[in-house]
Enzyme design. Structure first.
Site, mmCIF file in Angstrom:
data_model
loop_
_atom_site.group_PDB
_atom_site.id
_atom_site.type_symbol
_atom_site.label_atom_id
_atom_site.label_comp_id
_atom_site.label_asym_id
_atom_site.label_seq_id
_atom_site.Cartn_x
_atom_site.Cartn_y
_atom_site.Cartn_z
ATOM 1 N N CYS A 85 21.029 45.145 35.652
ATOM 2 C CA CYS A 85 21.582 46.237 35.022
ATOM 3 C C CYS A 85 20.973 47.382 35.600
ATOM 4 O O CYS A 85 20.122 47.965 35.004
ATOM 5 C CB CYS A 85 21.605 46.142 33.419
ATOM 6 S SG CYS A 85 22.239 44.806 32.926
ATOM 7 N N CYS A 178 18.977 37.941 27.410
ATOM 8 C CA CYS A 178 19.852 38.727 28.145
ATOM 9 C C CYS A 178 21.015 39.468 27.437
ATOM 10 O O CYS A 178 21.554 38.860 26.402
ATOM 11 C CB CYS A 178 20.368 38.022 29.151
ATOM 12 S SG CYS A 178 21.620 38.886 30.421
ATOM 13 N N GLN A 301 38.517 37.362 35.495
ATOM 14 C CA GLN A 301 37.630 38.533 35.487
ATOM 15 C C GLN A 301 36.586 38.197 34.329
ATOM 16 O O GLN A 301 36.808 37.760 33.227
ATOM 17 C CB GLN A 301 38.617 39.655 35.085
ATOM 18 C CG GLN A 301 39.740 40.106 36.185
ATOM 19 C CD GLN A 301 38.974 40.995 37.072
ATOM 20 O OE1 GLN A 301 37.880 41.425 37.010
ATOM 21 N NE2 GLN A 301 39.831 41.499 37.893
ATOM 22 N N TYR A 330 46.664 38.098 46.622
ATOM 23 C CA TYR A 330 45.452 37.585 46.183
ATOM 24 C C TYR A 330 45.713 37.184 44.865
ATOM 25 O O TYR A 330 44.802 37.884 43.830
ATOM 26 C CB TYR A 330 44.304 38.784 46.414
ATOM 27 C CG TYR A 330 44.384 39.079 48.021
ATOM 28 C CD1 TYR A 330 43.434 38.440 48.927
ATOM 29 C CD2 TYR A 330 45.076 40.502 48.228
ATOM 30 C CE1 TYR A 330 43.609 38.956 50.250
ATOM 31 C CE2 TYR A 330 45.136 40.851 49.707
ATOM 32 C CZ TYR A 330 44.337 40.410 50.503
ATOM 33 O OH TYR A 330 44.396 40.876 51.698
ATOM 34 N N ASP A 400 45.196 42.691 45.189
ATOM 35 C CA ASP A 400 43.888 42.722 44.405
ATOM 36 C C ASP A 400 43.050 42.049 45.350
ATOM 37 O O ASP A 400 42.629 41.058 44.933
ATOM 38 C CB ASP A 400 44.038 42.172 42.888
ATOM 39 C CG ASP A 400 42.772 42.291 42.159
ATOM 40 O OD1 ASP A 400 41.736 42.869 42.656
ATOM 41 O OD2 ASP A 400 42.874 41.654 41.147
ATOM 42 N N CYS A 427 38.283 46.118 43.584
ATOM 43 C CA CYS A 427 36.406 46.555 43.077
ATOM 44 C C CYS A 427 35.697 46.919 44.022
ATOM 45 O O CYS A 427 34.323 47.176 43.537
ATOM 46 C CB CYS A 427 36.068 44.900 42.597
ATOM 47 S SG CYS A 427 35.987 43.808 44.151
#
Length: 469
Positions: A85, A178, A301, A330, A400, A427
């Site tokens: 992160c 986490c 996802q 895709y 995608d 992405c």
């Protein structure tokens, strides 16, 4: 003669921007850019360089003279070491602003395309505990903190169950808590580690390739179902049964408890046999009444709630009336194809991974969707004249692709097919920008919508609507 790459120190430098891959940006006195990994835009810092290149430096902030108003206290105690992160020390509203800015910069500077007014980035309702899938690695030689290294205390237990240290394939940071996956993820991981240590189940050593316990995968779906998969380096029926029975007893809410024996050099499971030890061999996701079967190898996802928002934007951009033939490139396990099917005349999904297409077909059958068809094929080879003649000329194409974007031959085929609309989900806005530049001769960009799927990180999704000129 002075060494070219010797380290330099720049004092009281203002950090002015956020760049790619989570780096922040400052300017050296000589005008070169400095990329930093541990500062927030607005900080005033001293910088020690670590690398010198022709056009830029890389470095770290060593002294903080004043802190940016964009800063917040990191929630996770592992922040700064874990690497997962990278933006957790920045307020979420500022994370969103920099992500949106990155999309605009990539599309204009790399793609050099004309843009409409950008729709403001869609933030994630959940800023923590949003991931439906986590993978943890076992290690018998965990990463030691600087304090541990400098102390005189003998550290006997070096077992770890956590994440790879960035850039170090054989070093694992032991994770206590986490903040990316909801309960009972942390409890499962911690109890597995404690039980394994108490019962002398050996942890894996990646460098020497020995040990029993290799990885732990936890998936928690939006429907509340839980999958746990333990990867063992070799078979030991007694010890394997001991651990799996303990997990099943401690966490009866687990829907699917599975394992695999993987003795090859890497820990990917896609070529391995996955065995269901208890419960079902899958869990289910749900979206607008559609249910998707997710097995251990399935792609879905990672942020379930935000995926729904992403797919709604994709469907809205397509603006289907019920009369259109749609090609979904895709398609993966066919989630977008099935999600838009009720608004389309027919959807043709194409994907290179045979197992994903099998999942897509099964999910469509279970969802009673009969106006979708799925085909396996290399994307740059599949759209032959025969394919178009057999399946029809699409009015809309949804694409995608993975992070690398579309192969130039796929872009050429899109230009040849010449659909009225293309909805491009990405992405990686840098590779998306490259592809948009190639499509620019035939298509104008009508809409742009960035979407944040991964809070606390620098990653951002982007949806673009292209319409024929």
């Amino acid at each position: 003669m002075a060494r070219k790459n010797r380290k330099q120190i720049f004092e009281k430098v203002e950090v002015i921007d956020a760049g790619a891959k989570g780096k922040s940006i400052a300017k050296a006195p000589d005008g070169k850019v400095i990329f930093l990994s541990n500062a927030v835009p607005g900080d005033i810092v001293d910088i020690q360089t670590t690398k010198k290149r022709k056009a830029y430096y890389e470095g770290s902030a060593t002294v903080f003279h004043s802190l940016s108003e964009k800063r917040v206290d990191p929630t996770c105690k592992h922040f700064g070491t874990c690497g997962g992160c990278k933006w957790q020390f920045m307020g979420y509203e500022h994370q969103l602003a920099f992500k949106e800015q990155e999309v605009v910069n990539n599309l204009t500077r790399l793609g050099k395309v004309e843009l409409p007014e950008i729709t403001p980035i869609l933030g994630s309702e959940d800023q923590f505990f949003y991931r439906n899938k986590m993978e943890f690695s076992f290690s018998d030689s965990r990463w030691l903190t600087l304090e541990e290294i400098q102390s005189d205390t003998q550290i006997e237990n070096r077992n770890a169950l956590g994440f790879h240290i960035p850039g170090m394939w054989d070093k694992i940071l032991d994770i206590d808590k986490c903040h990316l996956q909801e309960a009972p993820s942390n409890a499962i991981r911690n109890k597995v580690k404690a039980f394994a240590t108490e019962n002398d189940l050996s942890f894996y050593n990646a460098r020497n390739q020995h040990g029993f316990l290799r990885t732990l995968m936890i998936r928690i779906s939006s429907t509340g179902e839980i999958m746990v998969l333990v990867q063992f380096f070799h078979e030991d029926i007694e010890k394997r049964t001991l651990l799996l029975d303990h997990i099943a007893t401690e966490f009866p809410e687990i829907t699917s408890l599975q394992y695999t024996i993987n003795s090859k050099g890497n820990d990917t499971i896609y070529d391995q046999e996955v065995i269901c030890y208890k419960g079902k061999d899958h869990i289910e996701e749900e979206m607008e009444g559609l249910r998707f079967k997710i097995n251990a190898k399935s792609f879905y996802q990672t942020n379930s709630k935000q995926a729904y928002e992403l797919y709604k934007i994709t469907r809205d951009f397509a603006n289907l009336t019920g009369n259109e033939l749609v090609y979904d490139l895709y398609t993966g396990t066919g989630t977008i194809a099935q999600f838009v099917a009720k608004k389309a005349k027919k959807v043709i999904g194409v994907e290179a991974v045979p197992e994903a297409i099998e999942d897509a077909k099964e999910n469509a059958k279970r969802n009673h969707i009969d106006n979708v068809e799925f085909y396996v094929g290399d994307m740059k080879k599949v759209f032959t004249k025969d394919f178009i003649a057999q399946h029809g000329q699409p009015e809309v194409i949804i694409t995608d692709p993975p992070r690398d974007g579309m192969h130039k031959d796929v872009v050429a085929q899109l230009l040849h097919i010449s659909a009225q609309k293309i909805v491009y989900v990405s992405c990686n806005s840098a590779t998306q920008a490259r592809d948009l530049a190639l499509l620019d001769e035939m298509y104008k960009i009508s809409k742009v919508q960035p979407v944040d799927m991964f809070p606390q990180t620098f990653h951002v999704e982007n949806v673009v609507l292209l319409e024929k000129r």
